[in-house]
Each structure stands twice: as C-alpha cells, then as structure tokens.
Design a protein around this motif. Structure first.
Motif, PDB file in Angstrom:
ATOM      1  N   LYS A  43       0.828  -1.209   0.000  1.00 19.73           N
ATOM      2  CA  LYS A  43       0.000   0.000   0.000  1.00 19.73           C
ATOM      3  C   LYS A  43       0.864   1.261   0.000  1.00 19.73           C
ATOM      4  O   LYS A  43       0.570   2.224  -0.707  1.00 19.73           O
ATOM      5  CB  LYS A  43      -0.932  -0.026   1.209  1.00 19.73           C
ATOM      6  N   THR A  44       1.935   1.259   0.789  1.00 17.56           N
ATOM      7  CA  THR A  44       2.831   2.418   0.838  1.00 17.56           C
ATOM      8  C   THR A  44       3.463   2.685  -0.529  1.00 17.56           C
ATOM      9  O   THR A  44       3.560   3.838  -0.972  1.00 17.56           O
ATOM     10  CB  THR A  44       3.939   2.198   1.887  1.00 17.56           C
ATOM     11  N   LYS A  46       2.225   1.766  -3.316  1.00 18.22           N
ATOM     12  CA  LYS A  46       1.194   1.832  -4.370  1.00 18.22           C
ATOM     13  C   LYS A  46       1.587   0.902  -5.510  1.00 18.22           C
ATOM     14  O   LYS A  46       1.487   1.240  -6.699  1.00 18.22           O
ATOM     15  CB  LYS A  46       0.990   3.264  -4.873  1.00 18.22           C
ATOM     16  N   ASP A  48       1.515  -2.142  -8.062  1.00 23.86           N
ATOM     17  CA  ASP A  48       0.620  -3.015  -8.825  1.00 23.86           C
ATOM     18  C   ASP A  48       1.202  -4.423  -8.716  1.00 23.86           C
ATOM     19  O   ASP A  48       2.082  -4.812  -9.481  1.00 23.86           O
ATOM     20  CB  ASP A  48       0.567  -2.551 -10.283  1.00 23.86           C
TER      21      ASP A  48
END
Length: 198
Positions: A43-44, A46, A48
């Motif tokens: 998440k940090t 971002k 894919d």
C-alpha cells in the motif's frame, strides 16, 4: 529493477519485492511470517502486485501468501515439479519461462536439490539472481527434506551455479545477499561440491 528485502517469520526468511520503479509493477518472492508487514508495504509503494513467486513450496517461504492472495487476488507462480502446495496455483513455471513486470524480466531456472521444483530467478542482464534455498552466502539448502536430493544438488551446483560470474549478486532465501566471488571464498559446502569432496 528495484529490490526490497523483508525478513520475516520464525526462520528469518527473506521475502523480496521486485518491481519496475517507473511502472510500479512487480512481484513478491517468498513471503513468510506476518502478512500485514507485506500488505502495508504494498500500500505504501502503491505497487501493482502482479503475483507471488515461490522459489519452492516449503511453508517458511509461503506463510504470508494466503492473506496477500485474498487481499489482491494475485497470481501464484511455482515450478511445475513442486507438489502438494496448499495454495491455488495460477501458473506452473518451467525452465526458461520469463516473468515480466513493466520493463523488467526474470528468467526461471530449475535448480533441484533442496526440493525437486526449486528455482532460481535470473535478471535479464544475469547480474542478479534470487536463489531461494538452493544456495546461501556461506552454505547450501538442506537436501534431507521431502523431495530433496544431494545428487540433484551436486548437479545444480556444478552445472548451473558454478557458471555464474564472480560479480553476480545472489539474493538467497535466508541470510545476506552476496556476490559469487564471496561464495567462492566463503561457502564451504559449495566448494566441497566443486572440489568433489562430497
């Protein structure tokens, strides 16, 4: 190729994020331990996340995988010779398959010994290799578990690993990354096989 190592789990397993820093597409290799650690990092960044690559099927290399799979519905890749893995495998790998993320590529090579389906993942320029439990900085993976085989390990070391140049960096499943020059100086099990002492 950007590499981030995360040490996790009771056996201090190296999990590796590998990704194309421009496209922010990548894979997670061998995640063990607390999945929150990996999920927070995804998440940090971002990132894919295209999938999880398992260098072999032992629990200490996949302990965090189920939760990550549930969260991201990502692919799970493992060599076709690994059996009995309690995960939904989406891709069975074989020699010379390529795993592509953005402009980065990892090539698959089967290095049986620790398990029948153990793999190493080699960068496009051949200078970066993720070795799982085939070879570490100062020793080799055990061959007395499950589908492990000392004779297979000897073949993998002599026919594959010994061909890697001194400036190649290995990123093992446990312990610190190092160069093949370091391995040739410090890895006694590797040298015993090369010198036919075992």
């Amino acid at each position: 190729m950007k590499i981030e190592r995360m040490i996790s789990g009771g056996l201090m397993t190296n999990g590796y994020f590998v990704y194309d820093e421009r496209a922010m597409k990548g894979y997670l290799i061998d995640p063990d331990g607390n999945p929150k650690k990996f999920l927070d990092r995804i998440k940090t960044l971002k990132l894919d996340l295209k999938g999880i690559i398992l260098t072999h099927g032992h629990y200490d290399h996949r302990g965090a995988a189920p939760r990550i799979i549930d969260e991201y519905r990502c692919d799970v890749l493992i060599h076709e010779k690994e059996e009995g893995i309690p995960l939904k495998i989406t891709t069975y790998l074989k020699d010379n398959d390529e795993v592509i993320f953005g402009k980065e590529t990892l090539r698959v090579v089967n290095t049986p010994g620790h398990t029948k389906g153990s793999i190493c993942l080699i960068s496009e320029d051949g200078k970066t290799i993720f070795t799982g439990d085939t070879i570490f900085n100062v020793d080799l993976g055990r061959t007395d578990l499950g589908s492990g085989s000392l004779s297979d390990m000897k073949k993998s070391i002599k026919n594959i690993v010994s061909q890697w140049p001194d400036d190649t960096m290995i990123y093992p499943g446990h312990g610190d990354p190092c160069s093949m020059a370091f391995v040739r100086k410090q890895n006694w099990e590797y040298n015993d096989i090369i010198n036919e002492k075992i």
